[in-house]
Design a protein around this motif. Structure first.
Motif, short mmCIF file in Angstrom:
data_model
loop_
_atom_site.label_atom_id
_atom_site.label_comp_id
_atom_site.label_asym_id
_atom_site.label_seq_id
_atom_site.Cartn_x
_atom_site.Cartn_y
_atom_site.Cartn_z
N UNK A 1 0.84 -1.19 0.00
CA UNK A 1 0.00 0.00 0.00
C UNK A 1 0.88 1.25 0.00
N UNK A 2 0.54 2.22 -0.83
CA UNK A 2 1.18 3.52 -0.68
C UNK A 2 0.33 4.36 0.28
N UNK A 3 0.99 5.30 0.90
CA UNK A 3 0.35 6.07 1.98
C UNK A 3 0.94 7.48 2.02
N UNK A 4 0.06 8.43 2.37
CA UNK A 4 0.52 9.74 2.75
C UNK A 4 -0.41 10.29 3.83
N UNK A 5 0.08 11.28 4.53
CA UNK A 5 -0.72 11.94 5.55
C UNK A 5 -0.70 13.43 5.22
N UNK A 6 -1.89 14.00 5.10
CA UNK A 6 -1.99 15.40 4.68
C UNK A 6 -3.07 16.09 5.47
N UNK A 7 -2.73 17.21 6.08
CA UNK A 7 -3.66 18.02 6.88
C UNK A 7 -4.40 17.16 7.91
N UNK A 8 -3.66 16.25 8.54
CA UNK A 8 -4.20 15.47 9.63
C UNK A 8 -4.95 14.22 9.23
N UNK A 9 -5.05 13.94 7.95
CA UNK A 9 -5.77 12.75 7.48
C UNK A 9 -4.81 11.80 6.79
N UNK A 10 -5.07 10.50 6.97
CA UNK A 10 -4.29 9.46 6.32
C UNK A 10 -4.97 9.03 5.02
N UNK A 11 -4.18 8.83 4.01
CA UNK A 11 -4.68 8.39 2.70
C UNK A 11 -3.89 7.17 2.26
N UNK A 12 -4.64 6.17 1.76
CA UNK A 12 -4.06 4.89 1.34
C UNK A 12 -4.45 4.57 -0.09
N UNK A 13 -3.53 3.91 -0.79
CA UNK A 13 -3.88 3.34 -2.06
C UNK A 13 -4.73 2.09 -1.86
N UNK A 14 -5.19 1.52 -2.98
CA UNK A 14 -6.11 0.38 -2.91
C UNK A 14 -5.38 -0.92 -2.60
N UNK A 15 -4.06 -0.93 -2.72
CA UNK A 15 -3.28 -2.13 -2.47
C UNK A 15 -2.91 -2.85 -3.75
N UNK A 16 -1.70 -3.39 -3.78
CA UNK A 16 -1.20 -4.16 -4.92
C UNK A 16 -0.61 -5.47 -4.40
N UNK A 17 -1.13 -6.58 -4.90
CA UNK A 17 -0.65 -7.88 -4.45
C UNK A 17 0.68 -8.20 -5.11
N UNK A 18 1.65 -8.55 -4.28
CA UNK A 18 2.94 -9.04 -4.75
C UNK A 18 3.12 -10.45 -4.21
N UNK A 19 3.30 -11.41 -5.10
CA UNK A 19 3.49 -12.80 -4.71
C UNK A 19 4.83 -13.29 -5.26
N UNK A 20 5.67 -13.76 -4.36
CA UNK A 20 6.99 -14.26 -4.73
C UNK A 20 6.98 -15.77 -4.52
N UNK A 21 7.00 -16.50 -5.61
CA UNK A 21 6.88 -17.95 -5.52
C UNK A 21 7.44 -18.59 -6.78
N UNK A 22 8.00 -19.78 -6.61
CA UNK A 22 8.47 -20.54 -7.76
C UNK A 22 7.39 -21.50 -8.24
#
Length: 115
Positions: A94-115
């Motif tokens: 998730x990416x994140x920032x905090x601006x003027x007292x509020x937290x903001x998040x991205x929707x999320x990106x799945x990363x899977x590391x597997x053989x």
């Protein structure tokens, strides 16, 4: 209101690389301190990397030397370059920032590391 839109997740083999992107609109992105968090299965959300408005960066010990955070203030985008990926890097990022007292998040990106 700040909207963060992520892209770039996927499935990769151990040792591989991925790049995540997080984009927002507007002209104040350059003022944001930006961060990437991740949450693996049954784990709490943890800070992976951060970059402030001046370009200074910080990293979790678990990713130092393998991940790089960067930003492009022209394209209002923050990146997470991930190299030498390990199965334990599997998580929703998730990416994140905090601006003027509020937290903001991205929707999320799945990363899977597997053989």
């Amino acid at each position: 209101q700040v909207q963060l839109v992520e892209s770039g997740g996927g499935l990769v083999q151990p040792g591989g690389s991925l790049r995540l992107s997080c984009t927002t609109s507007g002209s104040i992105f350059r003022l944001f301190d930006m961060e990437w968090f991740r949450q693996g299965p049954a784990n709490p959300r943890e800070l992976v990397a951060g970059i402030n408005s001046g370009g200074s960066t910080n990293y979790a010990d678990s990713v130092k030397g393998r991940f790089t955070i960067s930003r492009d203030n022209v394209w209002n985008t923050v990146y997470l370059h991930m190299n030498s990926l390990k199965p334990e890097d599997t998580a929703v990022y998730y990416c994140h920032t905090r601006w003027l007292g509020s937290n903001y998040w991205g929707q999320g990106a799945q990363v899977t590391v597997s053989s």
